[in-house]
Write a protein that holds these residues in place. Structure first.
Motif, PDB file in Angstrom:
ATOM      1  N   GLU A   1      -6.243  -1.709  17.709  1.00 24.84           N
ATOM      2  CA  GLU A   1      -7.198  -2.625  17.114  1.00 24.84           C
ATOM      3  C   GLU A   1      -6.717  -3.107  15.748  1.00 24.84           C
ATOM      4  O   GLU A   1      -6.172  -2.334  14.954  1.00 24.84           O
ATOM      5  N   VAL A   2      -6.967  -4.391  15.490  1.00 25.12           N
ATOM      6  CA  VAL A   2      -6.600  -4.990  14.204  1.00 25.12           C
ATOM      7  C   VAL A   2      -7.295  -4.283  13.047  1.00 25.12           C
ATOM      8  O   VAL A   2      -6.697  -4.049  11.997  1.00 25.12           O
ATOM      9  N   ALA A   3      -8.560  -3.928  13.240  1.00 28.74           N
ATOM     10  CA  ALA A   3      -9.305  -3.252  12.170  1.00 28.74           C
ATOM     11  C   ALA A   3      -8.653  -1.925  11.797  1.00 28.74           C
ATOM     12  O   ALA A   3      -8.593  -1.560  10.617  1.00 28.74           O
ATOM     13  N   GLY A   4      -8.172  -1.212  12.802  1.00 27.85           N
ATOM     14  CA  GLY A   4      -7.497   0.048  12.538  1.00 27.85           C
ATOM     15  C   GLY A   4      -6.203  -0.148  11.772  1.00 27.85           C
ATOM     16  O   GLY A   4      -5.868   0.637  10.880  1.00 27.85           O
ATOM     17  N   LEU A   5      -5.465  -1.202  12.115  1.00 28.84           N
ATOM     18  CA  LEU A   5      -4.234  -1.492  11.399  1.00 28.84           C
ATOM     19  C   LEU A   5      -4.531  -1.863   9.950  1.00 28.84           C
ATOM     20  O   LEU A   5      -3.844  -1.401   9.028  1.00 28.84           O
ATOM     21  N   ASP A   6      -5.539  -2.694   9.744  1.00 31.60           N
ATOM     22  CA  ASP A   6      -5.913  -3.051   8.374  1.00 31.60           C
ATOM     23  C   ASP A   6      -6.247  -1.801   7.562  1.00 31.60           C
ATOM     24  O   ASP A   6      -5.849  -1.672   6.397  1.00 31.60           O
ATOM     25  N   ALA A   7      -6.972  -0.874   8.174  1.00 33.84           N
ATOM     26  CA  ALA A   7      -7.337   0.361   7.481  1.00 33.84           C
ATOM     27  C   ALA A   7      -6.101   1.180   7.128  1.00 33.84           C
ATOM     28  O   ALA A   7      -6.003   1.746   6.032  1.00 33.84           O
ATOM     29  N   ALA A   8      -5.128   1.242   8.049  1.00 36.73           N
ATOM     30  CA  ALA A   8      -3.895   1.989   7.795  1.00 36.73           C
ATOM     31  C   ALA A   8      -3.099   1.362   6.654  1.00 36.73           C
ATOM     32  O   ALA A   8      -2.553   2.065   5.787  1.00 36.73           O
ATOM     33  N   ILE A   9      -3.018   0.030   6.642  1.00 35.23           N
ATOM     34  CA  ILE A   9      -2.308  -0.658   5.568  1.00 35.23           C
ATOM     35  C   ILE A   9      -3.014  -0.433   4.234  1.00 35.23           C
ATOM     36  O   ILE A   9      -2.383  -0.153   3.209  1.00 35.23           O
ATOM     37  N   ASP A  10      -4.345  -0.530   4.253  1.00 39.81           N
ATOM     38  CA  ASP A  10      -5.118  -0.322   3.025  1.00 39.81           C
ATOM     39  C   ASP A  10      -4.905   1.082   2.470  1.00 39.81           C
ATOM     40  O   ASP A  10      -4.735   1.263   1.252  1.00 39.81           O
ATOM     41  N   ARG A  11      -4.897   2.087   3.344  1.00 38.79           N
ATOM     42  CA  ARG A  11      -4.677   3.469   2.894  1.00 38.79           C
ATOM     43  C   ARG A  11      -3.306   3.627   2.263  1.00 38.79           C
ATOM     44  O   ARG A  11      -3.158   4.274   1.211  1.00 38.79           O
ATOM     45  N   MET A  12      -2.303   3.019   2.897  1.00 42.38           N
ATOM     46  CA  MET A  12      -0.950   3.137   2.359  1.00 42.38           C
ATOM     47  C   MET A  12      -0.826   2.399   1.032  1.00 42.38           C
ATOM     48  O   MET A  12      -0.143   2.857   0.108  1.00 42.38           O
ATOM     49  N   GLN A  13      -1.499   1.263   0.911  1.00 46.92           N
ATOM     50  CA  GLN A  13      -1.425   0.501  -0.327  1.00 46.92           C
ATOM     51  C   GLN A  13      -2.100   1.223  -1.487  1.00 46.92           C
ATOM     52  O   GLN A  13      -1.764   0.994  -2.648  1.00 46.92           O
ATOM     53  N   GLU A  14      -3.043   2.091  -1.188  1.00 48.00           N
ATOM     54  CA  GLU A  14      -3.724   2.842  -2.244  1.00 48.00           C
ATOM     55  C   GLU A  14      -2.806   3.854  -2.916  1.00 48.00           C
ATOM     56  O   GLU A  14      -3.013   4.210  -4.068  1.00 48.00           O
ATOM     57  N   ILE A  15      -1.785   4.329  -2.196  1.00 50.66           N
ATOM     58  CA  ILE A  15      -0.928   5.392  -2.746  1.00 50.66           C
ATOM     59  C   ILE A  15       0.499   4.931  -3.018  1.00 50.66           C
ATOM     60  O   ILE A  15       1.294   5.684  -3.568  1.00 50.66           O
ATOM     61  N   CYS A  16       0.843   3.695  -2.619  1.00 49.90           N
ATOM     62  CA  CYS A  16       2.220   3.222  -2.762  1.00 49.90           C
ATOM     63  C   CYS A  16       2.271   1.888  -3.506  1.00 49.90           C
ATOM     64  O   CYS A  16       1.317   1.105  -3.472  1.00 49.90           O
ATOM     65  N   GLN A  17       3.389   1.653  -4.155  1.00 45.29           N
ATOM     66  CA  GLN A  17       3.621   0.362  -4.796  1.00 45.29           C
ATOM     67  C   GLN A  17       4.142  -0.671  -3.806  1.00 45.29           C
ATOM     68  O   GLN A  17       3.948  -1.865  -3.992  1.00 45.29           O
ATOM     69  N   VAL A  18       4.827  -0.193  -2.771  1.00 43.58           N
ATOM     70  CA  VAL A  18       5.389  -1.073  -1.751  1.00 43.58           C
ATOM     71  C   VAL A  18       5.051  -0.508  -0.378  1.00 43.58           C
ATOM     72  O   VAL A  18       5.214   0.687  -0.141  1.00 43.58           O
TER      73      VAL A  18
END
Length: 270
Positions: free
Chosen positions: A80-97
């Protein structure tokens, strides 16, 4: 969609065999070596090439008891697209790239990932077989006749992103697997890419040449930047390392060449 200052780099190409995963891994490690916090999301849950590479790298670090830059990484196995968005958001919270590797096929999640990109990288082999992904040429004079579906899709994706949140996606077409003995073909492909880039608005930069060492490094998870852990490198491998650095520099990311813990570690391994 979360608001984040993390820079998202998406490697996308609907055709396999273009060196996409290799350039993805080397880019992620190169940025980690500069001292940036980097996260990798692997969308190809079947092949898992990027994940396997980084797992091999983590195992080598443990086995040899050495310190090497290692990005955070995960495989996204949802649909699901929503799940992917959530995964990207989580990674962006802890990473610069955040670096995303997509499957080498038409895939709805890969298309959506492109909409999240700040830098969209499309590696192609230096041939008209791969050029056909983004445009068709006249068989007699090799002039561009029309855009392909994929080029039109990326064009619409970039327009939609700019309209939605004002972000201008920097689309980079990466010329991989160049061969020195194919000068005429390179010239024709280069001219066609230049012509098409003016229509669609992507940038063209040189990528990585065809070299056996990239396949040899996979089992250990090492990269050409891991000086001091690769044994004696020949001149061609030194040249390949320079190609890699120039490729990452060509992405023109908003970080510049950083100094600090990551780059110092790389220097100490030289």
């Amino acid at each position: 969609m979360a608001t984040s200052s993390a820079h998202c780099i998406v490697f996308a190409n609907e055709k396999g065999g273009t060196g996409k995963s290799t350039t993805c891994v080397h880019t992620a490690v190169a940025l980690s070596a500069q001292g940036l916090s980097v996260g990798v999301i692997d969308l190809d849950s079947r092949q898992r090439t990027v994940t396997r590479y980084l797992e091999n790298r983590e195992a080598t670090i443990s086995r040899r008891e050495i310190s090497l830059p290692l990005p955070a990484y995960e495989v996204f196995e949802g649909t699901e697209v929503a799940g992917l968005d959530a995964a990207i958001d989580r990674m962006q919270e802890i990473c610069q790239v955040v670096v995303i590797d997509t499957p080498g096929r038409d895939d709805p999640l890969a298309r959506h990932a492109a909409t999240r990109a700040h830098t969209l990288v499309t590696p192609i082999n230096d041939s008209f077989v791969d050029f056909d992904l983004i445009g068709q040429v006249d068989p007699e004079n090799f002039k561009v006749k029309k855009l392909s579906f994929y080029a039109e899709l990326m064009w619409e994706t970039r327009k939609a992103r700019a309209k939605t949140d004002g972000v201008s996606i920097d689309w980079v077409v990466l010329r991989n697997r160049l061969h020195n003995n194919e000068a005429r073909n390179q010239k024709r492909v280069g001219e066609a890419l230049t012509e098409l880039s003016k229509r669609v608005g992507f940038r063209v930069i040189p990528g990585l040449s065809e070299r056996v060492i990239f396949r040899e490094l996979f089992p250990s998870g090492l990269t050409l930047l891991d000086k001091g852990h690769l044994g004696d490198l020949g001149i061609s491998h030194v040249a390949a390392r320079q190609e890699l650095r120039e490729m990452v520099g060509g992405f023109a990311l908003p970080f510049g060449q950083r100094t600090g813990a990551g780059s110092a570690a790389e220097r100490s391994a030289a």
